[in-house]
Motif scaffolding. Structure first.
Motif, PDB file in Angstrom:
ATOM      1  N   UNK A 164      84.971  14.638  48.937  1.00 51.46           N
ATOM      2  CA  UNK A 164      86.698  14.590  49.729  1.00 51.46           C
ATOM      3  C   UNK A 164      86.666  12.600  49.993  1.00 51.46           C
ATOM      4  N   UNK A 165      85.894  11.855  49.563  1.00 52.99           N
ATOM      5  CA  UNK A 165      86.890  10.102  50.184  1.00 52.99           C
ATOM      6  C   UNK A 165      87.845  10.631  49.138  1.00 52.99           C
ATOM      7  N   UNK A 167      89.496  12.448  46.867  1.00 54.43           N
ATOM      8  CA  UNK A 167      90.719  12.651  47.295  1.00 54.43           C
ATOM      9  C   UNK A 167      91.532  12.712  48.511  1.00 54.43           C
ATOM     10  N   UNK A 168      90.512  11.577  49.137  1.00 53.59           N
ATOM     11  CA  UNK A 168      91.963  11.154  50.574  1.00 53.59           C
ATOM     12  C   UNK A 168      92.198  10.106  49.886  1.00 53.59           C
ATOM     13  N   UNK A 169      91.421   8.740  49.127  1.00 50.55           N
ATOM     14  CA  UNK A 169      92.159   7.490  47.831  1.00 50.55           C
ATOM     15  C   UNK A 169      93.223   8.387  47.232  1.00 50.55           C
ATOM     16  N   UNK A 170      93.011   9.466  46.479  1.00 55.33           N
ATOM     17  CA  UNK A 170      93.878   9.491  45.208  1.00 55.33           C
ATOM     18  C   UNK A 170      95.329  10.162  45.414  1.00 55.33           C
ATOM     19  N   UNK A 171      94.793  10.640  47.046  1.00 55.51           N
ATOM     20  CA  UNK A 171      95.580  11.582  47.655  1.00 55.51           C
ATOM     21  C   UNK A 171      96.821  10.356  48.079  1.00 55.51           C
ATOM     22  N   UNK A 172      96.455   9.029  48.126  1.00 53.46           N
ATOM     23  CA  UNK A 172      97.322   7.538  49.007  1.00 53.46           C
ATOM     24  C   UNK A 172      97.679   7.234  47.995  1.00 53.46           C
ATOM     25  N   UNK A 173      98.076   7.638  46.827  1.00 52.95           N
ATOM     26  CA  UNK A 173      98.469   6.811  45.745  1.00 52.95           C
ATOM     27  C   UNK A 173      97.864   6.060  44.951  1.00 52.95           C
TER      28      UNK A 173
ATOM     29  N   UNK B  52      97.461  17.327  43.737  1.00 50.89           N
ATOM     30  CA  UNK B  52      95.770  17.654  43.895  1.00 50.89           C
ATOM     31  C   UNK B  52      96.223  17.977  43.109  1.00 50.89           C
ATOM     32  N   UNK B  78     100.519   8.333  40.561  1.00 50.03           N
ATOM     33  CA  UNK B  78     100.594   7.841  41.488  1.00 50.03           C
ATOM     34  C   UNK B  78     101.725   7.362  42.131  1.00 50.03           C
ATOM     35  N   UNK B  81     102.467  10.846  44.518  1.00 51.57           N
ATOM     36  CA  UNK B  81     101.492  10.586  45.264  1.00 51.57           C
ATOM     37  C   UNK B  81     101.759   9.970  46.793  1.00 51.57           C
ATOM     38  N   UNK B 109      98.499  -0.334  46.620  1.00 54.87           N
ATOM     39  CA  UNK B 109      99.902  -0.515  45.649  1.00 54.87           C
ATOM     40  C   UNK B 109     100.248  -2.163  45.751  1.00 54.87           C
TER      41      UNK B 109
END
Lengths: 283, 248
Positions: A164-165, A167-173, B52, B78, B81, B109
């Motif tokens: 989950x860590x 996924x969170x990081x990736x979801x923030x770009x 995702x 990236x 997202x 970023x």
């Protein structure tokens, strides 16, 4: 006869206790005997002088220095490569049969007898690359020997960081590498250090891999470069125990004691670093 | 101008089909509620929008999803997202301090200026209705916050990146009613600036928050309409059955 649950419990408890004692008693005996017989030999001269009178007197300073060089060299070589390989295996490689075989092979490499690594090091580093019997050859051989340990424990440490860590990081770009660098790695460091500790102990204690690649029988001066031969504690211990007659028991146990203390000290450093990182951990 | 246009979207994981022939549009600055029983494909749908699903090696798809007229599979993932933020079902703070959690996305970023960073974090926490509760403890671990606070922290963390769309995946499933109300308040205020897609198991929440509501069942989009219409006069009797609590 009626079954007595209380009695079966006592029987089970008894066997568990016996198994535990079978481990603890010999280990403590080893430590106690080495301390008891080795401690009287320890003095400043023993730690700082070169061996004298055919290694029957004097100190073991060159062997201490040699072992420190070899272990340091092995870690410098094995930790970065092992860590990078572990990151690749846990984060980038796809789950397919080939990669599963690679992972299994690496785990099994940790169980290969050390003398095999010694022969391998002799063939590759000493002869083929012409490094000769040298600290470089010995360090690389020891490094290759502990690579599987470092890779396997590091991989497990990386994989135990919750998905989950990531996924969170990736979801923030964040990119995949940023995620690994800022989220996965910092949380895997304690586990990676555990692997390093295990590797350190193994590298410091093994005799066979250094036998053909670096260890000098008797070399009273310190090595001047990584292409020099060196003495090393485990090999020195072997030599004074079996190859040189009439060495005082005190000196042999003293050497074993120093080796034990050295490994313990290096582990302690790694444990303190690990503790610092664990305290920083926020979950 | 539509925000998302989804055409004949099919999704499989291995051989199981999770979404079947979904076509729909999502409008800018609306709150779209997505309801349906578990296993109806609503989370798969949501995770499609910021890609995702790509993380699952068994993921396959056909059809396309256009984000502002561009195929999302062709946009740099990236960048996509960054524009489409996500809040997960469980509060998932990163193992960092409160401040660093909110700063994380922006930092990744490339923002390094400390004053600007502090402003951004403060602004994001205000928008997530958390600033007053945490302003004196920004350096503490995010795990020390309560569940509801953690979820609002996750919202603030998503807002700090300044996305255009926010995906909420059952954001209140682990929260008590009071925390839920706070999170819902935040969502309603947010729609002035953002497009919001809210997947929820709570039919009443969909009715309270959504402008439009989509009903998914077994991977199919059964009905999509204005929220009051869905809840007063649904066209499909399966929708009617679900919102009356006959199944699911």
């Amino acid at each position: 006869m009626k079954r007595n649950p209380h009695r079966t419990q006592n029987i089970a408890f008894f066997f568990l206790l016996v198994a535990m004692l079978l481990i603890v008693v010999p280990v403590s005996l080893i430590v106690v005997i080495i301390i008891q017989k080795g401690l009287p030999a320890i003095n400043w001269q023993f730690l700082s002088d070169v061996p004298r009178q055919g290694m029957r007197a004097g100190g073991i300073f060159p062997a201490i220095v040699g072992t420190i060089y070899l272990v340091t060299g092995a870690i410098i070589f094995a930790l970065p490569i092992g860590l990078l390989a572990a990151i690749y295996l846990s984060e980038y490689s796809k789950d397919n049969p080939l990669n599963r075989i690679i992972k299994l092979a690496i785990v099994n490499l940790a169980g290969v007898p050390s003398v095999v690594y010694g022969l391998f090091g002799l063939a590759l580093f000493v002869v083929f690359f012409k490094f000769g019997a040298s600290i470089l050859s010995g360090s690389l051989t020891l490094g290759i020997m502990i690579l599987p340990i470092i890779i396997t424990t590091s991989r497990e440490a990386l994989e135990s960081v919750p998905q989950s860590f990531r996924e969170v990081s990736l979801s923030l770009g964040a990119s995949k590498w940023q995620t690994i660098r800022h989220i996965v790695l910092p949380n895997a460091i304690p586990g990676i250090l555990t692997g390093t500790i295990l590797g350190l102990g193994r590298a410091a204690g093994e005799t066979a891999p250094i036998l053909f690649t670096v260890a000098a029988f008797y070399l009273p001066q310190l090595p001047k470069s990584i292409f020099d031969q060196a003495m090393a504690l485990p090999y020195h211990l072997y030599v004074i125990s079996t190859q040189v007659p009439n060495v005082d028991e005190k000196i042999r146990y003293g050497t074993a004691f120093v080796l034990l203390a050295l490994v313990l000290f290096m582990n302690l450093v790694a444990i303190i670093i690990r503790y610092k990182f664990r305290k920083k951990k926020k979950w | 101008m539509v925000k998302f246009e989804i055409n004949d979207l099919n999704i499989w994981f291995d051989s199981t089909q999770a979404l079947k022939d979904v076509s729909m549009q999502i409008l800018p600055n609306e709150v779209l509620s997505v309801i349906g029983p578990s296993n109806s494909g609503k989370t798969t749908f949501l995770r499609m929008l910021n890609r995702m699903n790509d993380l699952n090696p068994n993921f396959r798809m056909s059809g396309n999803v256009m984000f502002e007229k561009e195929d999302i599979m062709k946009i740099d993932v990236e960048l996509l997202r960054r524009k489409i933020g996500m809040v997960f079902a469980l509060p998932l703070p990163l193992p960092l301090s409160i401040f660093d959690n909110v700063a994380y996305g922006v930092r990744m970023h490339g923002l390094t200026d400390k004053t600007r960073m502090a402003e951004k974090v403060r602004e994001a926490l205000r928008q997530g209705y958390l600033w007053d509760e945490v302003k004196d403890r920004l350096t503490e671990s995010a795990f020390k916050l309560s569940g509801g606070q953690q979820q609002r922290l996750c919202i603030a963390r998503t807002l700090a990146v300044e996305p255009e769309v926010i995906l909420f995946d059952e954001p209140c499933s682990g929260l008590d009613p009071i925390s839920t109300a706070k999170v819902e308040d935040a969502m309603v205020k947010l729609k002035e600036k953002y497009t919001i897609i809210l997947v929820t198991n709570n039919v009443k929440q969909a009715a309270r928050v959504g402008d439009r509501t989509a009903f998914f069942l077994n991977g199919e989009l059964v009905e999509l309409d204005k929220t009051d219409k869905i809840f007063t006069a649904p066209r499909d009797k399966r929708t009617d059955g679900y919102i009356r609590g006959k199944f699911g």
